[in-house]
Design a protein around this motif. Structure first.
Motif, PDB file in Angstrom:
ATOM      1  N   ILE A  67       0.832  -1.202   0.000  1.00 26.02           N
ATOM      2  CA  ILE A  67       0.000   0.000   0.000  1.00 26.02           C
ATOM      3  C   ILE A  67       0.867   1.253   0.000  1.00 26.02           C
ATOM      4  O   ILE A  67       0.555   2.247  -0.669  1.00 26.02           O
ATOM      5  CB  ILE A  67      -0.956  -0.022   1.206  1.00 26.02           C
ATOM      6  N   ASP A  68       1.989   1.219   0.723  1.00 27.02           N
ATOM      7  CA  ASP A  68       2.905   2.354   0.740  1.00 27.02           C
ATOM      8  C   ASP A  68       3.417   2.661  -0.666  1.00 27.02           C
ATOM      9  O   ASP A  68       3.481   3.829  -1.086  1.00 27.02           O
ATOM     10  CB  ASP A  68       4.071   2.051   1.680  1.00 27.02           C
ATOM     11  N   GLU A  69       3.758   1.616  -1.420  1.00 32.09           N
ATOM     12  CA  GLU A  69       4.230   1.821  -2.791  1.00 32.09           C
ATOM     13  C   GLU A  69       3.135   2.420  -3.672  1.00 32.09           C
ATOM     14  O   GLU A  69       3.397   3.313  -4.486  1.00 32.09           O
ATOM     15  CB  GLU A  69       4.706   0.493  -3.378  1.00 32.09           C
ATOM     16  N   LEU A  70       1.901   1.930  -3.504  1.00 28.27           N
ATOM     17  CA  LEU A  70       0.792   2.465  -4.290  1.00 28.27           C
ATOM     18  C   LEU A  70       0.528   3.926  -3.949  1.00 28.27           C
ATOM     19  O   LEU A  70       0.296   4.754  -4.840  1.00 28.27           O
ATOM     20  CB  LEU A  70      -0.471   1.641  -4.034  1.00 28.27           C
ATOM     21  N   MET A  71       0.550   4.259  -2.666  1.00 30.47           N
ATOM     22  CA  MET A  71       0.312   5.637  -2.258  1.00 30.47           C
ATOM     23  C   MET A  71       1.392   6.564  -2.815  1.00 30.47           C
ATOM     24  O   MET A  71       1.107   7.671  -3.293  1.00 30.47           O
ATOM     25  CB  MET A  71       0.271   5.731  -0.728  1.00 30.47           C
ATOM     26  N   ALA A  72       2.645   6.114  -2.764  1.00 30.45           N
ATOM     27  CA  ALA A  72       3.744   6.927  -3.286  1.00 30.45           C
ATOM     28  C   ALA A  72       3.600   7.135  -4.789  1.00 30.45           C
ATOM     29  O   ALA A  72       3.794   8.246  -5.302  1.00 30.45           O
ATOM     30  CB  ALA A  72       5.081   6.272  -2.953  1.00 30.45           C
ATOM     31  N   ALA A  73       3.247   6.066  -5.508  1.00 31.47           N
ATOM     32  CA  ALA A  73       3.076   6.179  -6.954  1.00 31.47           C
ATOM     33  C   ALA A  73       1.934   7.117  -7.307  1.00 31.47           C
ATOM     34  O   ALA A  73       1.952   7.776  -8.353  1.00 31.47           O
ATOM     35  CB  ALA A  73       2.833   4.796  -7.560  1.00 31.47           C
ATOM     36  N   ASP A  74       0.927   7.199  -6.428  1.00 30.61           N
ATOM     37  CA  ASP A  74      -0.226   8.064  -6.665  1.00 30.61           C
ATOM     38  C   ASP A  74       0.059   9.512  -6.282  1.00 30.61           C
ATOM     39  O   ASP A  74      -0.770  10.387  -6.521  1.00 30.61           O
ATOM     40  CB  ASP A  74      -1.423   7.530  -5.866  1.00 30.61           C
ATOM     41  N   GLY A  75       1.185   9.770  -5.668  1.00 29.02           N
ATOM     42  CA  GLY A  75       1.518  11.135  -5.297  1.00 29.02           C
ATOM     43  C   GLY A  75       1.048  11.559  -3.930  1.00 29.02           C
ATOM     44  O   GLY A  75       1.012  12.754  -3.621  1.00 29.02           O
ATOM     45  N   SER A  76       0.694  10.588  -3.091  1.00 28.12           N
ATOM     46  CA  SER A  76       0.214  10.934  -1.751  1.00 28.12           C
ATOM     47  C   SER A  76       1.389  11.360  -0.874  1.00 28.12           C
ATOM     48  O   SER A  76       2.424  10.688  -0.830  1.00 28.12           O
ATOM     49  CB  SER A  76      -0.503   9.744  -1.114  1.00 28.12           C
ATOM     50  N   SER A  77       1.207  12.473  -0.174  1.00 26.73           N
ATOM     51  CA  SER A  77       2.235  12.947   0.762  1.00 26.73           C
ATOM     52  C   SER A  77       1.943  12.503   2.184  1.00 26.73           C
ATOM     53  O   SER A  77       2.825  12.562   3.050  1.00 26.73           O
ATOM     54  CB  SER A  77       2.322  14.471   0.710  1.00 26.73           C
ATOM     55  N   ASP A  78       0.726  12.068   2.451  1.00 21.99           N
ATOM     56  CA  ASP A  78       0.345  11.575   3.766  1.00 21.99           C
ATOM     57  C   ASP A  78      -0.804  10.594   3.589  1.00 21.99           C
ATOM     58  O   ASP A  78      -1.415  10.521   2.509  1.00 21.99           O
ATOM     59  CB  ASP A  78      -0.069  12.735   4.676  1.00 21.99           C
ATOM     60  N   VAL A  79      -1.094   9.853   4.632  1.00 25.72           N
ATOM     61  CA  VAL A  79      -2.178   8.863   4.583  1.00 25.72           C
ATOM     62  C   VAL A  79      -3.019   8.993   5.834  1.00 25.72           C
ATOM     63  O   VAL A  79      -2.484   8.986   6.953  1.00 25.72           O
ATOM     64  CB  VAL A  79      -1.621   7.424   4.464  1.00 25.72           C
ATOM     65  N   LEU A  80      -4.322   9.142   5.649  1.00 23.09           N
ATOM     66  CA  LEU A  80      -5.261   9.147   6.772  1.00 23.09           C
ATOM     67  C   LEU A  80      -5.608   7.706   7.104  1.00 23.09           C
ATOM     68  O   LEU A  80      -6.011   6.935   6.224  1.00 23.09           O
ATOM     69  CB  LEU A  80      -6.531   9.917   6.407  1.00 23.09           C
ATOM     70  N   VAL A  81      -5.452   7.319   8.367  1.00 28.19           N
ATOM     71  CA  VAL A  81      -5.757   5.957   8.810  1.00 28.19           C
ATOM     72  C   VAL A  81      -6.998   5.992   9.682  1.00 28.19           C
ATOM     73  O   VAL A  81      -7.067   6.760  10.649  1.00 28.19           O
ATOM     74  CB  VAL A  81      -4.579   5.354   9.602  1.00 28.19           C
TER      75      VAL A  81
END
Length: 394
Positions: A67-81
């Motif tokens: 999921i971290d790799e997917l978020m990075a590829a999508d351009g996410s700078s942070d993740v809400l959990v």
């Protein structure tokens, strides 16, 4: 819902209110991760994972890395959990599953650092807090359910299922319609068997999407072509009735269920969801080009009106015919959900198809795409083109 509504997001509570509509159901015993990109395009990819999977000593770390790799590829700078659990907040820290999931989230990422993560329960919600124990919260979940964000979604026709299992298509309760559809399906299956026997098996042309490997044209196909043309016209008639919001005749639904068992007819139905349907059953070349539109980056997003009409017909098929005869319609519905980036619904429908008839190929392909976290082509082009993308969510 014809077009996705524009939602004003100004605080984390707005995201919490929006998540069930984004998922299509109210999560339970889940961790939901929402990528945050920044100004102009704040909401990114979403991934929902079962709490026990995040807590698992082997599966959990692997999932979070993916999921971290997917978020990075999508351009996410942070993740809400967001952690969803109906356990009382006072018992969360002592629950081994919750504790294991939280330890992985905090040990492998910085997404759930105190005061996070957010915790949504049966009655209350709020951040976990700075302490080891989950801090009490008096904030009522009803605030989220009655928020301006939720009101906007409802105004645009969005609904939320009570739980994930309710995304499945139920059997109809009208026994008269079910009997009529069942009789028609049995008659249609006898007709198809006779046509195939007279047509040397009626094998599809080489390259038909999802067809039998190595299939070759059979001799004397005129009767088979005529049968397929009849099924294609039946599909078109039912689409017209669906757009008119008229009742769909149960016998026609039963015959269509059998028609979908033919690769050429099923592939044609799939193509008619992606682009305007041609007057004749699409050939292998057109099928391949049309599927490329859906699968490859740069393809068009789903057209809501076309998707809704097809979905209405296919759901009616599932509701009327015996479960084993509904597998192909369920497989198509699962693929349509995947193409719409509704991964949770796609997974539920694909599993429903495989229970009805193990080995349903289209359902297996949907499961494979979800396991690989493969997004439809239009999602990739949305990310690159600067608009918020929807990613398949399980």
């Amino acid at each position: 819902m014809d077009t996705p509504p524009r939602i004003r997001i100004s605080r984390p509570e707005d995201l919490l209110a929006h998540l069930p509509y984004r998922l299509g159901f109210r999560p339970r015993d889940s961790v939901v991760l929402l990528g945050l990109r920044g100004r102009g395009m704040p909401v990114g990819l979403v991934s929902r994972v079962d709490l026990p999977d995040v807590a698992h000593p082997v599966v959990g770390p692997r999932l979070l890395r993916d999921i971290d790799e997917l978020m990075a590829a999508d351009g996410s700078s942070d993740v809400l959990v967001v952690l969803y659990s109906d356990l009382p907040r006072s018992r969360l820290a002592a629950d081994p599953v919750v504790r294991g999931a939280l330890d992985h989230l905090r040990g492998l990422t910085d997404w759930a650092d105190p005061p996070g993560p957010w915790v949504v329960g049966a009655r209350t919600y709020g951040c976990w807090g700075e302490r080891e124990e989950c801090e009490p919260s008096e904030r009522d979940v009803a605030e989220l359910e009655h928020s301006p964000v939720a009101a906007t979604m409802v105004l645009h026709g969005a609904t939320v299922a009570a739980d994930r299992a309710m995304l499945a298509v139920p059997r109809g309760t009208d026994s008269t319609r079910r009997r009529a559809a069942g009789r028609a399906a049995r008659d249609a299956r006898r007709t198809l068997a006779a046509v195939r026997a007279r047509s040397g098996g009626g094998a599809a042309d080489p390259g038909a999407a999802f067809g039998r490997p190595g299939a070759v044209p059979a001799a004397g196909q005129e009767e088979m072509v005529a049968w397929r043309t009849g099924e294609w016209r039946r599909w078109h008639r039912l689409l017209v009735l669906a757009r008119q919001e008229a009742q769909l005749p149960a016998p026609e639904l039963g015959r269509l269920a059998v028609g979908l068992e033919d690769h050429a007819v099923r592939d044609g139905v799939l193509c008619s969801v992606i682009r305007p349907a041609p007057p004749e059953v699409p050939g292998p070349g057109l099928v391949a080009r049309t599927l490329d539109l859906a699968m490859l980056p740069g393809g068009p997003p789903p057209e809501p009106a076309r998707l809704e009409a097809a979905g209405t017909v296919l759901r009616a098929v599932v509701s009327c015919v015996p479960s084993s005869s509904a597998a192909l319609a369920l497989g198509l519905l699962a693929w349509m959900a995947w193409w719409s980036a509704d991964g949770a619904r796609a997974d539920v429908l694909a599993q429903q198809a495989l229970r009805a008839r193990p080995g349903t190929r289209l359902a297996e392909l949907v499961v494979d795409a979800l396991d690989a976290r493969l997004a439809p082509g239009w999602v990739h082009s949305s990310v690159g083109g600067g608009t918020a993308a929807e990613a398949p969510i399980r």
